[in-house]
Scaffold this active site. Structure first.
Site, PDB file in Angstrom:
ATOM      1  N   CYS A  63      14.155  -3.122   5.622  1.00  0.00           N
ATOM      2  CA  CYS A  63      13.838  -3.060   4.189  1.00  0.00           C
ATOM      3  C   CYS A  63      12.317  -3.167   4.038  1.00  0.00           C
ATOM      4  O   CYS A  63      11.581  -2.863   4.964  1.00  0.00           O
ATOM      5  CB  CYS A  63      14.581  -4.135   3.396  1.00  0.00           C
ATOM      6  SG  CYS A  63      14.014  -5.812   3.701  1.00  0.00           S
ATOM      7  N   ARG A  64      11.851  -3.603   2.904  1.00  0.00           N
ATOM      8  CA  ARG A  64      10.400  -3.691   2.677  1.00  0.00           C
ATOM      9  C   ARG A  64       9.780  -4.871   3.421  1.00  0.00           C
ATOM     10  O   ARG A  64       8.777  -4.730   4.094  1.00  0.00           O
ATOM     11  CB  ARG A  64      10.108  -3.800   1.179  1.00  0.00           C
ATOM     12  CG  ARG A  64       8.623  -3.881   0.867  1.00  0.00           C
ATOM     13  CD  ARG A  64       8.385  -3.931  -0.649  1.00  0.00           C
ATOM     14  NE  ARG A  64       6.989  -4.212  -0.915  1.00  0.00           N
ATOM     15  CZ  ARG A  64       6.471  -5.443  -0.999  1.00  0.00           C
ATOM     16  NH1 ARG A  64       7.241  -6.492  -0.828  1.00  0.00           N
ATOM     17  NH2 ARG A  64       5.197  -5.615  -1.249  1.00  0.00           N
TER      18      ARG A  64
END
Length: 98
Positions: A63-64
């Protein structure tokens, strides 16, 4: 929860190891750049798309920054999948993107 660093994942990819990856970020985030070869399944759709995954394969979840991927790892583990969280997410990624 099993984890891998962005650097170690990059090394595996550069060594031509087969790595199954799932990016759980939103569409707007992925258009800014993703790791080549990653499967994009936004976190909110994971429950509905997990039938596309193979329980005999291992997946690295991205993810980020690592928060959403850790939630995805917990969920997929509870469903019997073999998953690894990429620490630091795309903020830690220094390799190629597309």
């Amino acid at each position: 929860m099993r984890e891998i660093t962005a650097k170690k994942l990059e090394h595996k990819l550069m060594s031509n190891e087969t790595v199954n990856m799932i990016d759980v970020r939103e569409v707007e985030e992925v258009v800014e750049g993703k790791i080549p070869g990653v499967l994009h399944i936004p976190l909110g759709l994971l429950e509905f798309r997990m039938h596309e995954l193979d329980k005999n394969k291992e997946y690295v979840i991205i993810c980020r920054s690592g928060g959403r991927s850790s939630r995805a790892v917990q969920f997929l583990e509870s469903q019997g999948f073999q998953v690894i969280n990429m620490n630091g997410g795309m903020l830690a990624w220094e390799g190629k993107t597309e």
